[in-house]
Design a protein around this motif. Structure first.
Motif, PDB file in Angstrom:
ATOM      1  N   GLY A 172      26.033  26.514  40.450  1.00  0.00           N
ATOM      2  CA  GLY A 172      27.046  27.562  40.760  1.00  0.00           C
ATOM      3  C   GLY A 172      26.884  28.741  39.897  1.00  0.00           C
ATOM      4  N   LEU A 173      28.042  29.464  40.283  1.00  0.00           N
ATOM      5  CA  LEU A 173      28.151  31.327  39.771  1.00  0.00           C
ATOM      6  C   LEU A 173      28.835  31.738  38.441  1.00  0.00           C
TER       7      LEU A 173
ATOM      8  N   ALA B 266      35.447  32.433  41.694  1.00  0.00           N
ATOM      9  CA  ALA B 266      35.977  33.412  42.403  1.00  0.00           C
ATOM     10  C   ALA B 266      36.673  34.134  42.372  1.00  0.00           C
ATOM     11  N   GLU B 267      38.312  33.173  42.812  1.00  0.00           N
ATOM     12  CA  GLU B 267      39.171  33.671  42.475  1.00  0.00           C
ATOM     13  C   GLU B 267      39.602  33.779  40.926  1.00  0.00           C
TER      14      GLU B 267
ATOM     15  N   ARG C  91      42.161  42.298  39.006  1.00  0.00           N
ATOM     16  CA  ARG C  91      43.037  43.043  39.579  1.00  0.00           C
ATOM     17  C   ARG C  91      44.512  43.531  38.537  1.00  0.00           C
ATOM     18  N   GLU C  92      44.322  42.187  37.730  1.00  0.00           N
ATOM     19  CA  GLU C  92      45.324  42.411  36.470  1.00  0.00           C
ATOM     20  C   GLU C  92      45.274  43.953  35.940  1.00  0.00           C
ATOM     21  N   PHE C  93      43.555  43.968  35.528  1.00  0.00           N
ATOM     22  CA  PHE C  93      43.059  45.587  35.424  1.00  0.00           C
ATOM     23  C   PHE C  93      43.340  46.525  35.713  1.00  0.00           C
ATOM     24  N   LEU C  94      42.825  46.733  36.830  1.00  0.00           N
ATOM     25  CA  LEU C  94      43.320  48.274  37.219  1.00  0.00           C
ATOM     26  C   LEU C  94      45.222  47.862  37.580  1.00  0.00           C
TER      27      LEU C  94
END
Length: 67
Positions: free
Chosen positions: A21-22, A46-47, A54-57
């Motif tokens: 996988g990734l 990925a999610e 998102r939390e970082f931003l």
């Protein structure tokens, strides 16, 4: 931070395709002037990676004074 100064952060997303996988590695640094504030997080989901970015931003925005 003095008035008129800008605040700069960086978020790097590295994605590796592996046989199972990734592997997504995130390097998050809310203050590029202070390298020691950065963290590195790895995940295969990925999610989860999107949520971390998102939390970082949101945290970056909340910690940035109004210009």
């Amino acid at each position: 931070m003095a008035a008129g100064e800008t605040r700069t952060g960086v978020c790097v997303v590295r994605v590796e395709a592996q046989t199972h996988g990734l592997l997504i590695t995130l390097r998050l640094n809310p203050e590029i002037e202070r390298f020691s504030t950065g963290v590195s997080v790895s995940t295969a989901d990925a999610e989860s990676a999107v949520q971390i970015v998102r939390e970082f931003l949101l945290d970056f925005l909340a910690a940035t004074p109004d210009q």
